[in-house]
Design a protein around this motif. Structure first.
Motif, PDB file in Angstrom:
ATOM      1  N   ALA A  23      -1.766 -23.166 -38.748  1.00 49.05           N
ATOM      2  CA  ALA A  23      -0.692 -22.902 -39.704  1.00 49.05           C
ATOM      3  C   ALA A  23       0.103 -24.197 -39.858  1.00 49.05           C
ATOM      4  CB  ALA A  23       0.200 -21.775 -39.200  1.00 49.05           C
ATOM      5  N   VAL A  24       0.230 -24.663 -41.097  1.00 43.75           N
ATOM      6  CA  VAL A  24       0.818 -25.985 -41.339  1.00 43.75           C
ATOM      7  C   VAL A  24       1.938 -25.905 -42.370  1.00 43.75           C
ATOM      8  CG1 VAL A  24       0.341 -28.339 -42.126  1.00 43.75           C
ATOM      9  CG2 VAL A  24      -1.385 -27.097 -40.799  1.00 43.75           C
ATOM     10  N   ALA A  25       3.082 -26.466 -42.036  1.00 45.24           N
ATOM     11  CA  ALA A  25       4.207 -26.531 -42.970  1.00 45.24           C
ATOM     12  C   ALA A  25       3.785 -27.257 -44.239  1.00 45.24           C
ATOM     13  CB  ALA A  25       5.385 -27.246 -42.325  1.00 45.24           C
ATOM     14  N   ALA A  26       4.257 -26.762 -45.371  1.00 44.14           N
ATOM     15  CA  ALA A  26       3.802 -27.265 -46.665  1.00 44.14           C
ATOM     16  C   ALA A  26       4.023 -28.760 -46.848  1.00 44.14           C
ATOM     17  CB  ALA A  26       4.505 -26.501 -47.777  1.00 44.14           C
ATOM     18  N   ASN A  27       5.050 -29.313 -46.231  1.00 39.22           N
ATOM     19  CA  ASN A  27       5.319 -30.741 -46.433  1.00 39.22           C
ATOM     20  C   ASN A  27       4.225 -31.629 -45.845  1.00 39.22           C
ATOM     21  OD1 ASN A  27       6.374 -32.305 -43.793  1.00 39.22           O
ATOM     22  ND2 ASN A  27       6.998 -30.171 -43.662  1.00 39.22           N
ATOM     23  N   VAL A  28       3.403 -31.063 -44.959  1.00 43.19           N
ATOM     24  CA  VAL A  28       2.343 -31.843 -44.309  1.00 43.19           C
ATOM     25  C   VAL A  28       1.025 -31.774 -45.106  1.00 43.19           C
ATOM     26  CG1 VAL A  28       1.214 -32.308 -42.075  1.00 43.19           C
ATOM     27  CG2 VAL A  28       3.446 -31.238 -42.120  1.00 43.19           C
ATOM     28  N   SER A  29       1.064 -31.123 -46.258  1.00 44.21           N
ATOM     29  CA  SER A  29      -0.167 -30.895 -47.019  1.00 44.21           C
ATOM     30  C   SER A  29      -0.886 -32.189 -47.397  1.00 44.21           C
ATOM     31  CB  SER A  29       0.138 -30.093 -48.291  1.00 44.21           C
ATOM     32  OG  SER A  29       1.041 -30.781 -49.128  1.00 44.21           O
ATOM     33  N   GLY A  56       9.140 -20.714 -42.288  1.00 52.37           N
ATOM     34  CA  GLY A  56       9.674 -19.386 -42.018  1.00 52.37           C
ATOM     35  C   GLY A  56       8.647 -18.297 -42.256  1.00 52.37           C
ATOM     36  N   LYS A  57       7.916 -18.408 -43.355  1.00 54.28           N
ATOM     37  CA  LYS A  57       6.916 -17.383 -43.672  1.00 54.28           C
ATOM     38  C   LYS A  57       5.738 -17.448 -42.702  1.00 54.28           C
ATOM     39  CE  LYS A  57       7.877 -16.066 -48.355  1.00 54.28           C
ATOM     40  NZ  LYS A  57       7.291 -15.617 -49.634  1.00 54.28           N
ATOM     41  N   LEU A  58       5.336 -18.656 -42.330  1.00 50.40           N
ATOM     42  CA  LEU A  58       4.245 -18.785 -41.364  1.00 50.40           C
ATOM     43  C   LEU A  58       4.655 -18.195 -40.015  1.00 50.40           C
ATOM     44  CD1 LEU A  58       3.013 -22.394 -42.215  1.00 50.40           C
ATOM     45  CD2 LEU A  58       1.798 -20.249 -42.686  1.00 50.40           C
ATOM     46  N   THR A  59       5.904 -18.419 -39.629  1.00 44.68           N
ATOM     47  CA  THR A  59       6.407 -17.856 -38.376  1.00 44.68           C
ATOM     48  C   THR A  59       6.372 -16.335 -38.414  1.00 44.68           C
ATOM     49  OG1 THR A  59       7.828 -19.770 -37.975  1.00 44.68           O
ATOM     50  CG2 THR A  59       8.411 -17.743 -36.832  1.00 44.68           C
ATOM     51  N   ALA A  60       6.747 -15.775 -39.550  1.00 46.90           N
ATOM     52  CA  ALA A  60       6.720 -14.321 -39.698  1.00 46.90           C
ATOM     53  C   ALA A  60       5.292 -13.794 -39.570  1.00 46.90           C
ATOM     54  CB  ALA A  60       7.315 -13.919 -41.044  1.00 46.90           C
ATOM     55  N   GLN A  61       4.343 -14.503 -40.155  1.00 49.88           N
ATOM     56  CA  GLN A  61       2.945 -14.084 -40.077  1.00 49.88           C
ATOM     57  C   GLN A  61       2.431 -14.143 -38.643  1.00 49.88           C
ATOM     58  OE1 GLN A  61       0.439 -16.139 -42.948  1.00 49.88           O
ATOM     59  NE2 GLN A  61       2.015 -16.002 -44.513  1.00 49.88           N
ATOM     60  N   ILE A  62       2.783 -15.216 -37.943  1.00 54.09           N
ATOM     61  CA  ILE A  62       2.362 -15.359 -36.541  1.00 54.09           C
ATOM     62  C   ILE A  62       2.989 -14.255 -35.692  1.00 54.09           C
ATOM     63  CG2 ILE A  62       2.492 -16.852 -34.502  1.00 54.09           C
ATOM     64  CD1 ILE A  62       2.473 -19.245 -36.563  1.00 54.09           C
ATOM     65  N   SER A  63       4.240 -13.971 -35.940  1.00 48.75           N
ATOM     66  CA  SER A  63       4.945 -12.918 -35.198  1.00 48.75           C
ATOM     67  C   SER A  63       4.320 -11.549 -35.429  1.00 48.75           C
ATOM     68  CB  SER A  63       6.424 -12.882 -35.601  1.00 48.75           C
ATOM     69  OG  SER A  63       7.071 -14.098 -35.267  1.00 48.75           O
ATOM     70  N   LEU A  82       9.007 -18.843 -31.515  1.00 44.45           N
ATOM     71  CA  LEU A  82       7.704 -18.313 -31.103  1.00 44.45           C
ATOM     72  C   LEU A  82       7.496 -18.478 -29.599  1.00 44.45           C
ATOM     73  CD1 LEU A  82       5.513 -19.618 -34.061  1.00 44.45           C
ATOM     74  CD2 LEU A  82       6.232 -17.257 -33.644  1.00 44.45           C
ATOM     75  N   TYR A  83       7.970 -19.586 -29.068  1.00 47.38           N
ATOM     76  CA  TYR A  83       7.839 -19.824 -27.628  1.00 47.38           C
ATOM     77  C   TYR A  83       8.693 -18.825 -26.845  1.00 47.38           C
ATOM     78  CZ  TYR A  83       7.716 -22.270 -23.147  1.00 47.38           C
ATOM     79  OH  TYR A  83       7.552 -22.590 -21.817  1.00 47.38           O
ATOM     80  N   THR A  84       9.880 -18.550 -27.353  1.00 47.60           N
ATOM     81  CA  THR A  84      10.763 -17.581 -26.713  1.00 47.60           C
ATOM     82  C   THR A  84      10.134 -16.195 -26.696  1.00 47.60           C
ATOM     83  OG1 THR A  84      12.743 -18.827 -27.369  1.00 47.60           O
ATOM     84  CG2 THR A  84      13.048 -16.505 -26.820  1.00 47.60           C
ATOM     85  N   LYS A  85       9.409 -15.876 -27.767  1.00 50.17           N
ATOM     86  CA  LYS A  85       8.729 -14.577 -27.867  1.00 50.17           C
ATOM     87  C   LYS A  85       7.415 -14.541 -27.085  1.00 50.17           C
ATOM     88  CE  LYS A  85      10.411 -13.440 -32.516  1.00 50.17           C
ATOM     89  NZ  LYS A  85       9.972 -13.180 -33.924  1.00 50.17           N
ATOM     90  N   GLN A  86       7.098 -15.649 -26.415  1.00 50.62           N
ATOM     91  CA  GLN A  86       5.855 -15.782 -25.644  1.00 50.62           C
ATOM     92  C   GLN A  86       4.619 -15.705 -26.539  1.00 50.62           C
ATOM     93  OE1 GLN A  86       6.267 -12.797 -22.498  1.00 50.62           O
ATOM     94  NE2 GLN A  86       7.258 -14.308 -21.175  1.00 50.62           N
ATOM     95  N   LEU A  87       4.784 -16.190 -27.780  1.00 55.08           N
ATOM     96  CA  LEU A  87       3.657 -16.264 -28.707  1.00 55.08           C
ATOM     97  C   LEU A  87       3.067 -17.665 -28.755  1.00 55.08           C
ATOM     98  CD1 LEU A  87       5.085 -14.087 -31.631  1.00 55.08           C
ATOM     99  CD2 LEU A  87       3.343 -13.449 -29.949  1.00 55.08           C
ATOM    100  N   ALA A  88       3.647 -18.565 -27.964  1.00 53.66           N
ATOM    101  CA  ALA A  88       3.143 -19.930 -27.870  1.00 53.66           C
ATOM    102  C   ALA A  88       2.969 -20.302 -26.403  1.00 53.66           C
ATOM    103  CB  ALA A  88       4.107 -20.909 -28.546  1.00 53.66           C
ATOM    104  N   MET A  89       1.916 -21.045 -26.110  1.00 54.36           N
ATOM    105  CA  MET A  89       1.618 -21.432 -24.727  1.00 54.36           C
ATOM    106  C   MET A  89       2.292 -22.726 -24.322  1.00 54.36           C
ATOM    107  SD  MET A  89      -2.402 -20.495 -24.239  1.00 54.36           S
ATOM    108  CE  MET A  89      -2.969 -21.699 -25.443  1.00 54.36           C
ATOM    109  N   THR A  90       2.659 -23.537 -25.297  1.00 54.96           N
ATOM    110  CA  THR A  90       3.291 -24.821 -24.991  1.00 54.96           C
ATOM    111  C   THR A  90       4.706 -24.852 -25.547  1.00 54.96           C
ATOM    112  OG1 THR A  90       2.403 -25.778 -27.043  1.00 54.96           O
ATOM    113  CG2 THR A  90       1.088 -26.062 -25.028  1.00 54.96           C
ATOM    114  N   LYS A  91       5.586 -25.561 -24.861  1.00 56.75           N
ATOM    115  CA  LYS A  91       6.919 -25.759 -25.392  1.00 56.75           C
ATOM    116  C   LYS A  91       6.820 -26.628 -26.649  1.00 56.75           C
ATOM    117  CE  LYS A  91       9.596 -25.393 -21.104  1.00 56.75           C
ATOM    118  NZ  LYS A  91      10.542 -26.087 -20.209  1.00 56.75           N
TER     119      LYS A  91
END
Length: 248
Positions: A23-29, A56-63, A82-91
């Motif tokens: 999932a990539v932020a649009a500015n990095v396209s 924000g929308k990508l975060t919602a999709q991941i959540s 996402l890290y706080t929600k334990q949906l990410a393995m790395t800080k």
């Protein structure tokens, strides 16, 4: 080596080839394709699938369970959530720092800086949605710090992402506030500084620290970890620098 042996080897490599969903932020396209090309040279059998969108929308999709392996956000807030929600393995760590620019397809006197947007000839100003897009949030911070918001509020048109903001700027708005990285795309290289665009003073907005996390979905995906390490490598940093980002 016989043709049969080569065919068997190719079939074996195809079977073991992995896939990474990012999932990539649009500015990095604009930078993500060159990054994929460099990565493919050392990992030719790994498929890297990219989905672009507002952070924000990508975060919602991941959540909500979207099966992404990595997330390259346009700020640190969403990866931290996402890290706080334990949906990410790395800080979350910063992979690049973005910059904000004003753009017009029509030649204007950008030496006037931000005061240009109060001109009566500027009737529509495109910005990314500040609720879901970090570059939109940075733009709104600029407007509030300079006291311009209420002067130009009726002119604002909101895009869903910073990539869509570029589209609006090209076809529907007189001026758009975009990621400076967008200016490095092939379609934008003919625009001239102080004539078509102006870099917004970085002192007017909080540094746009763009964060990356390895998501929990990638727990058993070693290739995702490899791509994560690549994004933080010197070779990737050189690409980000080429596309107008700051790297530390």
């Amino acid at each position: 080596m016989s043709k049969i042996a080569l065919l068997l080897m190719f079939s074996f490599l195809t079977l073991i080839a992995g896939e990474i969903k990012v999932a990539v932020a649009a500015n990095v396209s604009y930078a993500i394709e060159p990054l994929k090309e460099i990565f493919a040279k050392s990992h030719p059998h790994t498929k890297v699938t990219i989905l672009l969108g507002s952070s924000g929308k990508l975060t919602a999709q991941i959540s909500n369970g979207a099966p992404f392996d990595l997330f390259l956000s346009a700020n640190m807030k969403y990866p931290r959530a996402l890290y706080t929600k334990q949906l990410a393995m790395t800080k979350p760590v910063v992979y690049a720092e973005g910059a904000l620019a004003m753009l017009s397809t029509k030649a204007r006197d950008f030496k006037k800086g931000l005061s240009l947007i109060t001109d009566t000839k500027v009737k529509r100003i495109a910005i990314a949605n500040p609720k879901t897009a970090p570059y939109g949030e940075a733009t709104m911070e600029v407007f509030n710090k300079t006291g311009l918001f209420y002067l130009i509020k009726p002119k604002l048109i909101y895009a869903e992402s910073i990539a869509q903001t570029v589209q609006y700027t090209m076809v529907a708005a007189d001026i758009g506030f975009i990621a400076a990285a967008s200016l490095h795309s092939n379609k934008m290289k003919h625009f001239k500084k102080d004539q078509h665009y102006h870099l917004v003073d970085t002192a007017l907005y909080t540094p746009i620290e763009q964060g990356i996390v390895l998501l929990s979905h990638a727990r058993d995906n070693s290739e995702a970890r490899t791509f994560y390490d690549f994004i933080l490598s010197d070779s990737a940093k050189s690409v980000f620098e080429k596309y107008g980002y700051l790297v530390r």
